[in-house]
Write an enzyme that holds these catalytic residues in place. Structure first.
Site, PDB file in Angstrom:
ATOM      1  N   TRP A  53      68.092  28.927  25.513  1.00 56.69           N
ATOM      2  CA  TRP A  53      68.213  30.234  26.172  1.00 56.69           C
ATOM      3  C   TRP A  53      68.823  30.140  27.571  1.00 56.69           C
ATOM      4  O   TRP A  53      68.467  30.911  28.474  1.00 56.69           O
ATOM      5  CB  TRP A  53      66.852  30.938  26.217  1.00 56.69           C
ATOM      6  N   GLU A 110      73.905  66.257   5.196  1.00 56.60           N
ATOM      7  CA  GLU A 110      72.742  67.015   5.641  1.00 56.60           C
ATOM      8  C   GLU A 110      73.239  68.035   6.668  1.00 56.60           C
ATOM      9  O   GLU A 110      73.278  67.776   7.863  1.00 56.60           O
ATOM     10  CB  GLU A 110      71.681  66.097   6.265  1.00 56.60           C
ATOM     11  N   LYS A 144      71.160  35.838  21.620  1.00 57.24           N
ATOM     12  CA  LYS A 144      71.460  37.034  22.403  1.00 57.24           C
ATOM     13  C   LYS A 144      72.760  36.757  23.151  1.00 57.24           C
ATOM     14  O   LYS A 144      73.268  35.625  23.155  1.00 57.24           O
ATOM     15  CB  LYS A 144      70.340  37.364  23.402  1.00 57.24           C
ATOM     16  N   ASP A 158      72.959  61.730   7.785  1.00 59.85           N
ATOM     17  CA  ASP A 158      71.964  62.459   8.555  1.00 59.85           C
ATOM     18  C   ASP A 158      72.613  63.223   9.701  1.00 59.85           C
ATOM     19  O   ASP A 158      73.577  62.756  10.316  1.00 59.85           O
ATOM     20  CB  ASP A 158      70.927  61.473   9.119  1.00 59.85           C
TER      21      ASP A 158
END
Length: 663
Positions: free
Chosen positions: A78, A379, A110, A325
């Site tokens: 890290w 939708e 990350k 959606d």
């Protein structure tokens, strides 16, 4: 533009439609350039993110405003600055990691993004798996590269577009009876067979894209290429879909591209140090009601990102299509909040977001290029004209529109006294659609089952459900609830819709609301599960509701009774609360009157045929009284109250519906 012929009410707005189509064509030309198809354009997932090479790994990221990027993870303890990415053209960053084992399957990663001296640890945009640390609760990306990838066996599966979709809306996590989060494997083993047995041919999966807050129901998406780790790993999701295909079940994904979670640490918001990378700036970039970020559909890189996501889910997980959606929120600048769409000018105005409409056209064209047999559902509560017309007609290109007005109609109806129910309004609401528009009808979905709302049966029965759902119980409240539960579903599925939807458990009247674990309920899962055992108990009335739903779906599917083809209204009597209509040789008769049963009720049929009951809500196997004789043959006679017509005389009890077949 054929839309003007199909829907003449659009003609005064021909210039608006033409402008939309011209912008769509020009946008395609700019995006595709020498590439001939969107299929060849929407490949961000094949370029960006982590990709294994012969002797190492390559990682690419798009962060145009960032000053520096550094890859970090358990592979380098890290260290935020040991592995810098090199900046290339067009905001692209890249790093090559030499060695086959520098990154391995399940490695956590990350990327540290620096902008104007400020650095933040971020999850890579195209990461394919995101996991949460059990101790710190932080989320990080995870390399997903199993030694033995899942082997698909569904190559012969195709969606039969000629068959209506009978959709079972599902949430993997709450699909189990245990008080906890269900898994992909549990769903495959325990719930898929139940759906198949019930007769539904399509499942619509909610909450599949990674979302950091479980209680968001999956609608605050953080990672657009990562399958939710709440329910298991990607291979287990693939196994579930593969099994569904083996059962002949179509699998749709409830995809959220209308907005994104505003979280910075977990999501894509401000990835390169600016809000404008993906979203609009200022108030236009924030949905006040949803507390989320809104995409800039006019930005080419955003279009590329979202289209690539669609293609990824279809390629990698074999999804057969999508339910989009929040389409209404996308296509209007005010997101349709508080707007009554009672005139065509509401669809063609400065409030209309043409960039969003153009994006949806691109999305639908891409979906059909990837899979010609794929299905897309909008939708949209506004009823935008042309939503379900082909793009070359001037439409938006969806296959179906979710008829959101239907559950709203039922809620408003239940708020009235039974004597005040309007039969004309009921027939109109459930049978009316835009020209050439295919609809998915439903009484209720997950929306009505959430805390703050009530399911259909809970509106009818309320607290009586806790004490009076036993077979030996006597309750006029429950009797009414069960009768209307069956009638509402039968008239909704049969009165013209080309598709039908139920949310898991609602078909048998699952009690109570859905309350996700949260601080306010001490993080309890008690109300965030499905009690399937209720529908299996011979001592409870839920079992009979479940049996009716199965019989209803079977009749509509096997006799090909969906849609408006050959639909003919025979009678509507608002005083008697009677509705009758005919479809393909079948008569559908309803008596919604709360008290009166009718002997010798005249039903004009306009033809000389014989009829026999094939389905009734009053059958004892469906918790009815068994007053209707299924052996009786009804013959047409001259009608006293309709001197010029022929028809049949029937006995139709109070709060009862029946279906008769002509022969």
């Amino acid at each position: 533009m054929k839309i003007l012929e199909i829907d003449p009410w659009v003609k005064p707005y021909a210039n608006d439609v033409e402008l939309r189509m011209n912008r769509y064509q020009k946008l395609k030309e700019v995006l595709l350039k020498e590439k001939g198809k969107l299929y060849d354009f929407a490949n961000g997932h094949h370029y960006f993110g982590f990709h294994r090479q012969k002797d190492g790994w390559i990682y690419r990221e798009w962060a145009p405003a960032a000053d520096a990027l550094y890859l970090m993870g358990d592979f380098n303890h890290w260290d935020r600055y040991r592995h810098p990415l090199r900046k290339k053209e067009n905001g692209i960053w890249e790093i090559y990691l030499s060695g086959n084992h520098v990154l391995h399957h399940s490695s956590r990663v990350k990327v540290h993004v620096v902008k104007e001296g400020q650095g933040k640890d971020r999850i890579p945009l195209y990461i394919r798996r995101v996991v949460q640390d059990k101790e710190t609760h932080d989320f990080s990306g995870q390399i997903w590269n199993p030694e033995k990838p899942f082997q698909w066996t569904d190559k012969d599966f195709k969606v039969d577009l000629g068959q209506p979709p009978f959709i079972y809306e599902v949430h993997i996590g709450m699909a189990q009876e245990k008080e906890g989060i269900g898994t992909y494997r549990e769903f495959e083993e325990l719930v898929l067979p139940r759906i198949k047995e019930q007769g539904y041919n399509t499942i619509q999966m909610m909450a599949i894209m990674q979302h950091p807050y479980y209680a968001s129901f999956g609608y605050h998406v953080s990672n657009y290429f990562a399958a939710s780790s709440w329910f298991g790993n990607p291979e287990e999701l693939k196994s579930l879909i593969n099994k569904a295909h083996e059962m002949g079940i179509t699998v749709l994904m409830d995809i959220v591209q209308s907005h994104a979670v505003k979280n910075v640490a977990e999501g894509i918001n401000g990835f390169d140090g600016t809000v404008q990378q993906f979203f609009h700036d200022g108030s236009r970039g924030t949905h006040s009601a949803w507390d989320s970020k809104l995409f800039n559909y006019g930005k080419h890189e955003v279009i590329h990102f979202l289209l690539s996501s669609l293609k990824y889910w279809m390629e990698e997980f074999h999804f057969d299509g999508f339910r989009f959606d929040g389409v209404t929120s996308m296509i209007y600048h005010d997101h349709g909040l508080g707007t009554a769409f009672d005139h065509y000018e509401k669809y063609f105005s400065l409030n209309t977001d043409v960039e969003a409409l153009n994006y949806l056209q691109l999305a639908n064209e891409l979906i059909k290029e990837v899979r010609p047999d794929a299905v897309s559902i909008a939708e949209d509560m506004s009823g935008m004209p042309g939503m379900c017309l082909p793009i070359h007609y001037g439409g938006i290109g969806f296959d179906y529109r979710l008829s959101m007005g239907m559950p709203d109609f039922w809620i408003k109806t239940l708020e009235k006294n039974d004597e005040d129910w309007d039969m004309n309004a009921m027939y109109h609401e459930l049978s009316t659609s835009r020209p050439n528009e295919k609809r998915v009808g439903y009484v209720e979905s997950h929306d009505q089952a959430l805390v703050g709302d009530k399911t259909f049966i809970f509106r009818l029965a309320d607290k009586e459900m806790y004490d009076s759902m036993g077979k030996g119980s006597q309750s006029i409240v429950i009797d009414r609830a069960i009768a209307l539960h069956k009638m509402a579903r039968l008239i909704t599925i049969s009165l013209g819709s080309e598709g039908y939807l139920t949310f898991m458990g609602n078909e048998f009247g699952h009690p109570e609301w859905i309350d996700f674990p949260r601080e306010g309920n001490q993080w309890s899962f008690k109300y965030c599960r499905r009690q399937w055992s209720l529908a299996e108990s011979p001592f409870l009335r839920y079992k009979d509701l479940n049996a009716f739903d199965k019989a209803m779906v079977s009749l509509m599917k096997e006799q090909d009774l969906m849609g408006e083809t050959d639909l003919k209204c025979l009678t509507i009597d608002n005083e008697k609360k009677i509705i009758g209509y005919q479809k393909k040789g079948y008569l559908f008769l309803y008596n919604f009157h709360p008290e009166k049963s009718f002997e010798g009720l005249e039903i004009p049929t306009y033809q000389d045929r014989k009829y026999q009951v094939v389905l009734s809500t009053d059958e004892k196997r469906f918790d009815g009284d068994g007053h209707i004789d299924h052996q009786l043959v009804y013959k047409t006679v001259d009608l006293k109250n309709h001197p010029k017509d022929r028809g049949i005389l029937v006995y139709l009890p109070s709060r009862t519906a029946m279906v008769l077949k002509a022969f």
